[in-house]
Design a protein around this motif. Structure first.
Motif, PDB file in Angstrom:
ATOM      1  N   MET A 152      31.555  19.593   6.177  1.00 54.57           N
ATOM      2  CA  MET A 152      31.230  18.212   6.564  1.00 54.57           C
ATOM      3  C   MET A 152      32.467  17.522   7.114  1.00 54.57           C
ATOM      4  N   SER A 153      32.253  16.487   7.891  1.00 54.66           N
ATOM      5  CA  SER A 153      33.365  15.738   8.473  1.00 54.66           C
ATOM      6  C   SER A 153      33.013  14.263   8.504  1.00 54.66           C
ATOM      7  N   GLU A 154      33.986  13.446   8.884  1.00 53.26           N
ATOM      8  CA  GLU A 154      33.746  12.008   8.944  1.00 53.26           C
ATOM      9  C   GLU A 154      32.728  11.669  10.024  1.00 53.26           C
ATOM     10  N   PRO A 155      31.883  10.660   9.784  1.00 56.86           N
ATOM     11  CA  PRO A 155      30.937  10.253  10.807  1.00 56.86           C
ATOM     12  C   PRO A 155      31.662   9.820  12.071  1.00 56.86           C
ATOM     13  N   SER A 156      31.070  10.149  13.200  1.00 57.75           N
ATOM     14  CA  SER A 156      31.646   9.736  14.469  1.00 57.75           C
ATOM     15  C   SER A 156      30.839   8.584  15.038  1.00 57.75           C
ATOM     16  N   GLY A 157      31.340   8.035  16.133  1.00 55.51           N
ATOM     17  CA  GLY A 157      30.616   6.939  16.779  1.00 55.51           C
ATOM     18  C   GLY A 157      31.369   5.637  16.656  1.00 55.51           C
ATOM     19  N   GLU A 158      30.735   4.556  17.123  1.00 56.68           N
ATOM     20  CA  GLU A 158      31.364   3.251  17.163  1.00 56.68           C
ATOM     21  C   GLU A 158      31.579   2.702  15.762  1.00 56.68           C
ATOM     22  N   GLN A 159      32.677   1.966  15.607  1.00 62.03           N
ATOM     23  CA  GLN A 159      32.980   1.346  14.329  1.00 62.03           C
ATOM     24  C   GLN A 159      31.843   0.410  13.921  1.00 62.03           C
ATOM     25  N   PRO A 160      31.452   0.422  12.657  1.00 60.51           N
ATOM     26  CA  PRO A 160      30.326  -0.427  12.244  1.00 60.51           C
ATOM     27  C   PRO A 160      30.603  -1.904  12.484  1.00 60.51           C
ATOM     28  N   SER A 161      29.536  -2.657  12.694  1.00 62.11           N
ATOM     29  CA  SER A 161      29.639  -4.112  12.753  1.00 62.11           C
ATOM     30  C   SER A 161      30.063  -4.618  11.378  1.00 62.11           C
ATOM     31  N   ILE A 162      30.772  -5.750  11.342  1.00 61.43           N
ATOM     32  CA  ILE A 162      31.192  -6.274  10.043  1.00 61.43           C
ATOM     33  C   ILE A 162      29.982  -6.650   9.191  1.00 61.43           C
ATOM     34  N   GLY A 163      28.863  -6.976   9.821  1.00 55.69           N
ATOM     35  CA  GLY A 163      27.657  -7.287   9.064  1.00 55.69           C
ATOM     36  C   GLY A 163      27.057  -6.083   8.367  1.00 55.69           C
ATOM     37  N   ASP A 164      27.612  -4.902   8.635  1.00 56.55           N
ATOM     38  CA  ASP A 164      27.157  -3.672   7.994  1.00 56.55           C
ATOM     39  C   ASP A 164      27.792  -3.491   6.619  1.00 56.55           C
ATOM     40  N   TYR A 165      28.765  -4.354   6.278  1.00 54.62           N
ATOM     41  CA  TYR A 165      29.537  -4.158   5.057  1.00 54.62           C
ATOM     42  C   TYR A 165      29.059  -5.059   3.926  1.00 54.62           C
ATOM     43  N   GLY A 166      29.213  -4.538   2.704  1.00 46.92           N
ATOM     44  CA  GLY A 166      28.982  -5.322   1.501  1.00 46.92           C
ATOM     45  C   GLY A 166      30.295  -5.627   0.814  1.00 46.92           C
ATOM     46  N   LEU A 167      30.332  -6.735   0.091  1.00 48.22           N
ATOM     47  CA  LEU A 167      31.522  -7.166  -0.638  1.00 48.22           C
ATOM     48  C   LEU A 167      31.410  -6.801  -2.105  1.00 48.22           C
ATOM     49  N   ILE A 168      32.477  -6.243  -2.663  1.00 47.40           N
ATOM     50  CA  ILE A 168      32.606  -6.105  -4.111  1.00 47.40           C
ATOM     51  C   ILE A 168      33.957  -6.700  -4.498  1.00 47.40           C
ATOM     52  N   GLY A 169      34.086  -7.164  -5.745  1.00 50.00           N
ATOM     53  CA  GLY A 169      35.347  -7.762  -6.161  1.00 50.00           C
ATOM     54  C   GLY A 169      35.347  -8.085  -7.633  1.00 50.00           C
ATOM     55  N   ASP A 170      36.526  -8.525  -8.107  1.00 53.28           N
ATOM     56  CA  ASP A 170      36.690  -8.843  -9.527  1.00 53.28           C
ATOM     57  C   ASP A 170      37.412 -10.172  -9.745  1.00 53.28           C
ATOM     58  N   CYS A 171      37.386 -11.060  -8.741  1.00 59.31           N
ATOM     59  CA  CYS A 171      38.072 -12.357  -8.812  1.00 59.31           C
ATOM     60  C   CYS A 171      39.587 -12.193  -8.847  1.00 59.31           C
ATOM     61  N   HIS A 172      40.059 -11.048  -8.404  1.00 56.51           N
ATOM     62  CA  HIS A 172      41.484 -10.785  -8.190  1.00 56.51           C
ATOM     63  C   HIS A 172      41.692 -10.171  -6.812  1.00 56.51           C
ATOM     64  N   SER A 173      40.838  -9.235  -6.490  1.00 57.36           N
ATOM     65  CA  SER A 173      40.901  -8.525  -5.220  1.00 57.36           C
ATOM     66  C   SER A 173      39.484  -8.148  -4.822  1.00 57.36           C
ATOM     67  N   SER A 174      39.357  -7.447  -3.713  1.00 64.73           N
ATOM     68  CA  SER A 174      38.008  -7.146  -3.223  1.00 64.73           C
ATOM     69  C   SER A 174      38.044  -5.935  -2.309  1.00 64.73           C
ATOM     70  N   ALA A 175      36.864  -5.482  -1.935  1.00 69.03           N
ATOM     71  CA  ALA A 175      36.724  -4.371  -0.999  1.00 69.03           C
ATOM     72  C   ALA A 175      35.462  -4.571  -0.192  1.00 69.03           C
ATOM     73  N   LEU A 176      35.447  -3.985   1.003  1.00 66.67           N
ATOM     74  CA  LEU A 176      34.254  -3.956   1.846  1.00 66.67           C
ATOM     75  C   LEU A 176      33.769  -2.517   1.949  1.00 66.67           C
ATOM     76  N   VAL A 177      32.467  -2.334   1.711  1.00 64.40           N
ATOM     77  CA  VAL A 177      31.857  -1.003   1.679  1.00 64.40           C
ATOM     78  C   VAL A 177      30.766  -0.959   2.732  1.00 64.40           C
ATOM     79  N   SER A 178      30.812   0.043   3.601  1.00 60.18           N
ATOM     80  CA  SER A 178      29.825   0.153   4.663  1.00 60.18           C
ATOM     81  C   SER A 178      28.504   0.682   4.127  1.00 60.18           C
ATOM     82  N   SER A 179      27.461   0.553   4.933  1.00 58.99           N
ATOM     83  CA  SER A 179      26.151   1.067   4.524  1.00 58.99           C
ATOM     84  C   SER A 179      26.099   2.590   4.548  1.00 58.99           C
ATOM     85  N   ASP A 180      27.178   3.225   4.999  1.00 57.64           N
ATOM     86  CA  ASP A 180      27.320   4.673   4.871  1.00 57.64           C
ATOM     87  C   ASP A 180      28.213   5.044   3.697  1.00 57.64           C
TER      88      ASP A 180
END
Length: 607
Positions: free
Chosen positions: A1-29
């Motif tokens: 397997m390899s990394e998905p190819s193609g255009e970078q996802p739209s920012i609306g494709d990401y979800g936010l997670i966090g702990d009130c200190h820091s955060s991360a954005l996770v794509s729908s893939d």
């Protein structure tokens, strides 16, 4: 397997997670493409969002699944993101979250957790962890720690990467390919640690049961917090999602609220309007604190009030329009060498707006103090001295040009919204002095309040059109005029405000959304429509009992939400592409304010 190819996802494709200190954005893939540790404004450890080649990532791939076919949702009433990946042979669910626990404000776990569950079939899964510190500038040293853990260290950053995954290192990244059958889990925990601590004692490694407990504790923590949000105001879960997002964007140790957890997501794809929003703006944060208080989350509003007084050292002359989330005063702006989101080629760290003069901050803080007083918490002696200094400053400086609510990077101007906020500072100061029996130079404050009102009537109001304008003696409009009633300068139902709201909608409309303004602002390129402005218009119409128009505008603005209910700063009105930093505090709090206004409006429908 390899990394998905193609255009970078739209920012609306990401979800936010966090702990009130820091955060991360996770794509729908199920790829973590943005994460800053240990704080929102730290250098990124996963930054593929801003540089696909150098930024770093943490991915979960399912063999046979088509790139871009994943789907995400939140575990109800939490900030735990669940992403479903499917192939013909199998289905997996990836649960992503930052571990939460009671007492985490000052003693956080600082742990990013991924739990991968096989729901159907036999799933061949590839897990890859490719950290890159300091916005991709540092490729970390990967070292084995015991039998099932690695450390990644570089500079003053370090990660402990553990779980029940059997990762292997190729010197560049960690990876594993394994098969999960229905009902089985794989667990990955990424803990932030300082490198020197790893030298003193072996790290305590979590067991699979420990990680499962983290999931249970985090679910319970978010659901307890959600119970504080008024359920009777909710609009199909969207309001609760905005409230959870606003909570996630608070920095627990100090009470600061970040404008967004990202930097340099452009307002125009490929353009130069790229800013760092990982700081605490006075204006946005006071409005966010008010929105949370309206939802029953008054503790956050009180903590932010203390943050402002503390960060300004209790003196009006030391007030800035933005601070670092720890109260830092210096956040110098610099450009760093990264490809940028979708090749924008401009990435900024820091924000020079901290040095700007924005007079509206006086009114925002006094309005927050006034609202808090009305809730039964009057200012202490020390706070009153600070607030009185702010009112004095508004009285002395209201006639100066400033950069305004939009942080104008051209020559300062006489923005009507800024003048009205100075009026609000004086008005609220006088009311607090009266109701709290405080000593104040009332005659001087009353004189300045009258002068501002007269100046706006003469120079900030177009008598021929019967509307307020953006700047003194100029005809252009500005969506910030919709906030004049919020500042308390004028009643929503005043005929001048009714006409101004209609004029703003007519002149600034862009396919159902609103631009902030249309005049040349000395910056290259065309920005998108500003989503918060549509919510401001909806709130204005609702408070004017024009419910049909309010609902139309509100529903239109809701079309800008991502599938997860998150809002960016702006949107391309034509393509509906989300633009700017994401998710944006100002947009979410404006959504909350508009939803509350609609819920409180009379039942009759008018136009």
């Amino acid at each position: 397997m390899s990394e998905p190819s193609g255009e970078q996802p739209s920012i609306g494709d990401y979800g936010l997670i966090g702990d009130c200190h820091s955060s991360a954005l996770v794509s729908s893939d199920a790829s973590i493409d943005w994460c800053c540790l240990p704080r929102f404004d730290s250098g990124s450890c996963f930054g593929r969002l801003l540089d696909p080649e150098r930024g770093g990532f943490c991915s979960v791939l399912l063999s046979g699944a088509d790139p871009g076919s994943g789907s995400s949702s939140y575990v109800p009433d939490t900030l735990i993101l669940q992403t479903v990946l499917e192939s013909r042979e199998a289905t997996i669910r990836v649960l992503d979250f930052f571990a939460m626990h009671d007492g985490g404000a000052l003693d956080p776990h600082r742990e990013l957790v991924r739990v991968i569950e096989c729901v159907r079939g036999a799933a061949e899964v590839e897990i890859t962890v490719a950290p890159r510190f300091d916005y991709g500038a540092v490729r970390p040293w990967l070292r084995r720690e015991g039998t099932q853990a690695f450390s990644a260290i570089g500079g003053d950053d370090g990660l402990l990467i553990a779980g029940d995954c059997e990762l292997e290192s190729d010197g560049q990244q960690l990876s594993e390919v394994r098969t999960l059958h229905a009902g089985e889990r794989a667990r990955l925990l990424i803990r932030y640690v300082r490198p020197h601590l790893l030298e003193h004692e072996p790290p305590e490694l979590p067991t699979a049961a420990d990680i499962d407990t983290r999931l249970e504790d985090t679910t319970a923590w978010w659901r307890r917090w959600r119970e504080r949000v008024g359920a009777d105001l909710d609009d199909d879960g969207a309001l609760v999602r905005s409230a959870l997002t606003l909570k996630a964007l608070t920095y627990a140790p100090t009470g600061a609220i970040v404008a967004a957890p990202t930097t340099s997501l452009p307002e125009t794809l490929g353009g130069a309007r790229n800013w760092d929003y990982r700081y605490s703006w006075i204006r946005d944060s006071t409005l966010a604190a008010h929105a949370l208080a309206e939802l029953g989350c008054a503790r956050e509003a009180e903590r932010f009030r203390h943050f402002i007084v503390r960060s300004s050292a209790g003196h009006a002359e030391d007030l800035q329009i933005l601070f670092g989330i720890g109260g830092e005063r210096r956040v110098p702006e610099e450009e760093i060498e990264l490809a940028g989101y979708r090749g924008s080629r401009q990435v900024r760290v820091g924000n020079d707006a901290a040095r700007q003069v924005q007079l509206d901050a006086y009114g925002e803080i006094l309005n927050l103090a006034w609202r808090w007083h009305r809730r039964g918490r009057s200012p202490t002696d020390d706070e009153w001295r600070f607030f009185a200094e702010l009112v004095d400053s508004a009285a002395e400086r209201w006639s100066e040009p400033d950069r305004g609510i939009w942080e104008w990077r051209g020559e300062p101007r006489h923005f009507v919204h800024s003048k009205a906020c100075c009026w609000a500072a004086l008005d609220r100061g006088l009311r607090l002095a009266e109701e709290c029996s405080r000593s104040a130079p009332r005659r001087r404050w009353e004189k300045a309040r009258r002068e501002i009102e007269q100046a706006i009537d003469k120079r900030g109001y177009d008598a021929d059109r019967g509307i307020f304008v953006q700047c003194f003696d100029e005809p252009e409009l500005d969506a910030a005029l919709l906030l004049l009633p919020v500042a308390g300068f004028i009643a929503f139902e005043d005929e001048r405000m009714v006409r101004t709201a209609d004029a703003v909608r007519e002149e600034l409309d862009a396919d159902g959304f609103l631009y902030r303004y249309r005049r040349d602002d000395d910056l290259p390129g065309q920005e998108g429509a500003f989503i918060a402005c549509s919510f401001w218009l909806a709130e204005c119409y609702a408070r004017q009992d024009r419910l049909a128009a309010a609902r139309e505008v509100f529903d239109g603005a809701m079309r800008a939400a991502s599938p997860l209910g998150l809002f960016s700063e702006e949107i391309d009105p034509r393509t509906r592409e989300p633009l700017g930093n994401y998710p944006q505090t100002l947009t979410h709090l404006s959504h909350v304010a508009a939803a509350i206004a609609l819920s409180e409006a009379p039942a009759q429908v008018s136009v």
